[in-house]
Scaffold this motif. Structure first.
Motif, PDB file in Angstrom:
ATOM      1  N   ASN A  27      -3.604  -1.642  -4.868  1.00  0.00           N
ATOM      2  CA  ASN A  27      -2.381  -2.175  -4.267  1.00  0.00           C
ATOM      3  C   ASN A  27      -1.830  -1.256  -3.185  1.00  0.00           C
ATOM      4  O   ASN A  27      -0.612  -1.118  -3.055  1.00  0.00           O
ATOM      5  CB  ASN A  27      -1.323  -2.419  -5.357  1.00  0.00           C
ATOM      6  N   LEU A  28      -2.729  -0.657  -2.411  1.00  0.00           N
ATOM      7  CA  LEU A  28      -2.291   0.208  -1.322  1.00  0.00           C
ATOM      8  C   LEU A  28      -1.496  -0.591  -0.295  1.00  0.00           C
ATOM      9  O   LEU A  28      -1.875  -1.704   0.060  1.00  0.00           O
ATOM     10  CB  LEU A  28      -3.495   0.807  -0.598  1.00  0.00           C
ATOM     11  N   ASP A  29      -0.412  -0.006   0.182  1.00  0.00           N
ATOM     12  CA  ASP A  29       0.291  -0.647   1.285  1.00  0.00           C
ATOM     13  C   ASP A  29      -0.478  -0.340   2.572  1.00  0.00           C
ATOM     14  O   ASP A  29      -1.346   0.531   2.612  1.00  0.00           O
ATOM     15  CB  ASP A  29       1.738  -0.167   1.364  1.00  0.00           C
ATOM     16  N   ALA A  30      -0.163  -1.054   3.628  1.00  0.00           N
ATOM     17  CA  ALA A  30      -0.897  -0.929   4.897  1.00  0.00           C
ATOM     18  C   ALA A  30      -0.807   0.487   5.457  1.00  0.00           C
ATOM     19  O   ALA A  30      -1.785   1.004   6.003  1.00  0.00           O
ATOM     20  CB  ALA A  30      -0.366  -1.941   5.910  1.00  0.00           C
ATOM     21  N   GLU A  31       0.325   1.133   5.298  1.00  0.00           N
ATOM     22  CA  GLU A  31       0.489   2.485   5.831  1.00  0.00           C
ATOM     23  C   GLU A  31      -0.408   3.487   5.104  1.00  0.00           C
ATOM     24  O   GLU A  31      -1.064   4.320   5.735  1.00  0.00           O
ATOM     25  CB  GLU A  31       1.956   2.916   5.720  1.00  0.00           C
ATOM     26  N   SER A  32      -0.469   3.392   3.786  1.00  0.00           N
ATOM     27  CA  SER A  32      -1.327   4.293   3.011  1.00  0.00           C
ATOM     28  C   SER A  32      -2.799   4.040   3.304  1.00  0.00           C
ATOM     29  O   SER A  32      -3.582   4.985   3.461  1.00  0.00           O
ATOM     30  CB  SER A  32      -1.058   4.130   1.513  1.00  0.00           C
ATOM     31  N   ALA A  33      -3.183   2.772   3.356  1.00  0.00           N
ATOM     32  CA  ALA A  33      -4.570   2.429   3.683  1.00  0.00           C
ATOM     33  C   ALA A  33      -4.922   2.923   5.081  1.00  0.00           C
ATOM     34  O   ALA A  33      -6.018   3.447   5.312  1.00  0.00           O
ATOM     35  CB  ALA A  33      -4.784   0.920   3.584  1.00  0.00           C
ATOM     36  N   GLY A  34      -3.983   2.796   6.007  1.00  0.00           N
ATOM     37  CA  GLY A  34      -4.199   3.269   7.370  1.00  0.00           C
ATOM     38  C   GLY A  34      -4.381   4.778   7.427  1.00  0.00           C
ATOM     39  O   GLY A  34      -5.200   5.284   8.197  1.00  0.00           O
TER      40      GLY A  34
END
Length: 138
Positions: A27-34
């Motif tokens: 459930n990574l948010d887009a910022e963490s995945a980025g």
């Protein structure tokens, strides 16, 4: 294909660690995945073609699959050893290619790089599983 008790600690520790890491990335948010993708781009620029969300999902799925494979005693050690070796080698490559992770010699970790430098242990476990010779008792 046979189960060998001496491989159990290698497979359990690496498998549980990687499985947990993958589950935490589901459930990574887009910022963490980025952020993860930006680090990976230092070593693998081709990953730029993926969206951050897709990168995060693929990474989570890969870690979950590898972790579960290591924990499944019926899967051959060479197969899981190959998977772990490839995965850990890519993590070590990211560590070596990311600015600020190593001292000036390009190998020893800085304080910021210690968390990534531990991936060398996963590489050692993968190689141990992959390179173990079949013995008469195994």
């Amino acid at each position: 294909m046979s189960f060998a008790l001496h491989r159990l600690p290698l497979r359990l520790t690496a498998g549980a660690f990687i499985l947990n890491s993958g589950l935490n990335k589901l459930n990574l948010d887009a910022e963490s995945a980025g952020g993860l993708q930006q680090m990976a781009l230092n070593a693998f620029p081709q990953l730029e073609q993926l969206s951050a969300e897709d990168f995060g999902q693929y990474l989570a799925a890969g870690e979950i699959t590898l972790g579960a494979s290591l924990l499944a005693p019926f899967l051959p050690r060479k197969l899981v050893g190959l998977g772990l070796t490839a995965f850990a080698a890519s993590l070590v490559w990211v560590y070596l290619r990311t600015p600020g992770m190593t001292e000036d010699d390009g190998i020893r970790p800085t304080q910021a790089g210690i968390g990534m430098a531990k991936d060398v242990f996963l590489l050692g476990i993968g190689l141990a599983l992959l390179l173990e010779k079949k013995s008469a008792t195994a």
